[in-house]
Design a protein around this motif. Structure first.
Motif, short mmCIF file in Angstrom:
data_model
loop_
_atom_site.label_atom_id
_atom_site.label_comp_id
_atom_site.label_asym_id
_atom_site.label_seq_id
_atom_site.Cartn_x
_atom_site.Cartn_y
_atom_site.Cartn_z
N LYS A 19 109.04 11.87 43.76
CA LYS A 19 108.53 13.24 43.91
C LYS A 19 109.42 14.07 44.83
O LYS A 19 109.30 15.28 44.89
CB LYS A 19 107.11 13.20 44.48
CG LYS A 19 106.07 12.68 43.48
CD LYS A 19 105.72 13.74 42.48
CE LYS A 19 104.67 13.31 41.49
NZ LYS A 19 104.27 14.39 40.58
N CYS A 52 107.17 17.28 38.71
CA CYS A 52 106.55 18.23 39.64
C CYS A 52 106.47 17.60 41.01
O CYS A 52 106.25 16.39 41.14
CB CYS A 52 105.16 18.56 39.11
SG CYS A 52 104.13 19.45 40.27
N GLY A 68 104.17 18.12 43.13
CA GLY A 68 102.77 17.90 43.50
C GLY A 68 102.39 16.43 43.35
O GLY A 68 103.06 15.67 42.63
N GLN A 69 101.33 16.05 44.05
CA GLN A 69 100.87 14.66 43.94
C GLN A 69 99.37 14.64 43.62
O GLN A 69 98.56 14.11 44.38
CB GLN A 69 101.18 13.89 45.22
CG GLN A 69 102.68 13.81 45.48
CD GLN A 69 103.06 12.90 46.64
OE1 GLN A 69 102.28 12.05 47.07
NE2 GLN A 69 104.25 13.08 47.16
N CYS A 70 99.02 15.27 42.53
CA CYS A 70 97.62 15.30 42.13
C CYS A 70 97.24 13.93 41.57
O CYS A 70 97.94 13.40 40.72
CB CYS A 70 97.39 16.37 41.07
SG CYS A 70 97.91 18.00 41.63
N CYS A 102 96.83 13.75 37.79
CA CYS A 102 97.83 14.45 36.98
C CYS A 102 98.16 13.68 35.70
O CYS A 102 98.39 12.48 35.73
CB CYS A 102 99.10 14.63 37.79
SG CYS A 102 100.41 15.41 36.84
N LEU A 115 100.82 13.75 34.23
CA LEU A 115 102.20 13.27 34.27
C LEU A 115 102.27 11.83 34.79
O LEU A 115 103.23 11.12 34.53
CB LEU A 115 103.06 14.15 35.19
CG LEU A 115 103.24 15.60 34.79
CD1 LEU A 115 104.16 16.31 35.77
CD2 LEU A 115 103.81 15.71 33.38
N ASP A 141 105.23 21.37 36.48
CA ASP A 141 104.79 22.65 37.03
C ASP A 141 106.09 23.35 37.38
O ASP A 141 106.83 22.91 38.29
CB ASP A 141 103.90 22.47 38.26
CG ASP A 141 103.28 23.80 38.65
OD1 ASP A 141 104.02 24.81 38.72
OD2 ASP A 141 102.06 23.86 38.90
N LYS A 194 99.86 25.34 39.61
CA LYS A 194 98.93 25.17 40.73
C LYS A 194 99.60 25.70 42.01
O LYS A 194 99.24 25.30 43.11
CB LYS A 194 98.59 23.69 40.93
CG LYS A 194 97.61 23.11 39.91
CD LYS A 194 97.27 21.66 40.28
CE LYS A 194 96.08 21.12 39.55
NZ LYS A 194 96.28 20.88 38.14
N TYR A 195 100.57 26.57 41.85
CA TYR A 195 101.30 27.10 43.01
C TYR A 195 101.19 28.63 43.04
O TYR A 195 100.69 29.25 42.10
CB TYR A 195 102.77 26.64 42.97
CG TYR A 195 102.87 25.16 43.19
CD1 TYR A 195 102.99 24.63 44.47
CD2 TYR A 195 102.76 24.27 42.12
CE1 TYR A 195 103.03 23.26 44.68
CE2 TYR A 195 102.80 22.91 42.33
CZ TYR A 195 102.94 22.41 43.61
OH TYR A 195 102.96 21.06 43.81
N THR A 214 99.91 20.84 46.82
CA THR A 214 99.83 22.03 45.95
C THR A 214 99.33 23.20 46.81
O THR A 214 98.96 22.99 47.97
CB THR A 214 98.83 21.82 44.78
OG1 THR A 214 97.53 21.62 45.34
CG2 THR A 214 99.20 20.62 43.92
FE1 SF4 Z 1 102.08 18.92 39.53
FE2 SF4 Z 1 100.16 19.95 38.03
FE3 SF4 Z 1 100.64 17.33 38.03
FE4 SF4 Z 1 99.57 18.44 40.15
S1 SF4 Z 1 98.63 18.32 38.12
S2 SF4 Z 1 101.22 16.94 40.15
S3 SF4 Z 1 100.60 20.44 40.18
S4 SF4 Z 1 102.01 18.93 37.29
#
Ligand code: SF4
Length: 340
Positions: A59, A89, A91-93, A96, A98, A142, A173-174, A208
């Motif tokens: 990340k 991205c 972010g560390q959701c 996610c 991804l 993102d 989300k930014y 985020t």
């Molecule tokens: Fe990034 Fe969106 Fe995934 Fe969060 S949900 S890590 S902002 S791509």
């Protein structure tokens, strides 16, 4: 803003002005390790012996490369094609998509051959005209956190602004959208913001922007004439969830300008997970408090055996009624695309 620990440059990236610009920008920064790649084996430069560490180091890794295959992926049902400017991205959701899609490639990758990508988009547009072709800029990323470095989104927005038979959209989300405000978008780019309650963002959407900032960014873009939309997702049922989501919709109403002339898009998506996603999440976030108890959910069979654990029929109906009513009561000029 995304500040990488290391920047990996693919060889061909330096043949492009943007590649050179990024190289010059980062090589003078003593905090950033610069690696010029000689092969496409990226993972060996990302430290960490297991997924937990690789994820966190990935990340913080920026790969500067070119999009070699110019065959765009399809992006049904929301768009016709993905526009491959960025993948990954910062972010560390925890939930996610991804995490499962790019599990072994958690790094952020930008493509510097932006003109080649847009020229290819033109071929897809021409092949379909007079039908409109829609491109999605955030199918595997993102794109906002890297925009200050690349300005690629702005370039794409202005490009599609001139194309009668094309539309562009992306989700974020930014909140760092200031460089897009004066772009000549011609109403052809829809920017959607993914939002959630404060509690959910604090608990699960690490690195985020806060919800108020996202909505303020949406307000700025609406003021500049962009069509905007909100994805309220994933929606969780927890103690006081209705109060919290009502507060969120109130906040939208309070912050957004009252004279937006284009309908505000709404997409509401309940939390769901596959067994594959759950297993990945548990490796990357072993302490997660995400509600993923299979017994409490309904199993919904999907294509190719990828079934999902969703809320029960009654819970989903309750959610549907709730959001329909709350959004209806606050927004006249809106388009609720779905509540699922
Ligand atoms: Fe990034 Fe969106 Fe995934 Fe969060 S949900 S890590 S902002 S791509």
């Amino acid at each position: 803003m995304f500040i990488p620990n290391r920047v990996l440059l693919e060889k061909e990236s330096l043949d492009y002005p943007l590649g050179k610009e990024l190289y010059d920008r980062f090589r003078n920064d003593s905090e950033v390790e610069i690696i010029k790649l000689t092969s496409n084996k990226i993972n060996q430069y990302i430290p960490g012996e297991d997924m937990y560490k690789k994820y966190r180091e990935g990340k913080k890794t920026l790969v500067v490369g070119t999009k070699k295959s110019l065959k765009f992926q399809s992006c049904k049902p929301s768009a016709h094609y993905q526009l491959p400017l960025v993948s990954g991205c910062m972010g560390q959701c925890e939930y996610c998509y991804l995490n499962t899609q790019l599990g072994d490639k958690p790094f952020v990758r930008v493509h510097v051959n932006v003109d080649d990508i847009l020229n290819q988009a033109k071929k897809y547009i021409d092949a379909r005209k007079p039908e409109i072709t829609i491109f999605e800029g955030a199918a595997t990323s993102d794109p906002i956190p890297v925009e200050p470095y690349t300005n690629s989104l702005k370039k794409a927005i202005e490009y599609f602004g001139k194309e009668e038979f094309a539309r562009f959209r992306f989700v974020t989300k930014y909140n760092d959208v200031d460089s897009l405000i004066d772009a000549k978008h011609n109403g052809h780019t829809e920017v959607r913001f993914s939002i959630n309650t404060d509690k959910i963002i604090k608990e699960y959407e690490h690195y985020t922007a806060g919800v108020k900032r996202r909505i303020e960014a949406a307000a700025k873009l609406a003021d500049s004439g962009y069509p905007i939309g909100f994805i309220i997702a994933p929606v969780f049922i927890y103690d006081n969830w209705k109060e919290d989501y009502r507060e969120l919709i109130d906040m939208l109403y309070t912050i957004l300008p009252k004279d937006i002339d284009k309908p505000i898009g709404f997409e509401v998506i309940s939390h769901r997970y596959t067994t594959k996603a759950k297993n990945t999440i548990l490796q990357v976030f072993p302490e997660t408090t995400l509600p993923m108890n299979d017994e409490e959910r309904k199993y919904k069979y999907g294509q190719f055996g990828y079934g999902k654990f969703v809320y029960t029929k009654e819970e989903l109906q309750d959610m549907k009624d709730f959001f329909q009513l709350e959004i209806d009561s606050k927004f006249k000029n809106k388009n609720i695309k779905y509540i699922i």
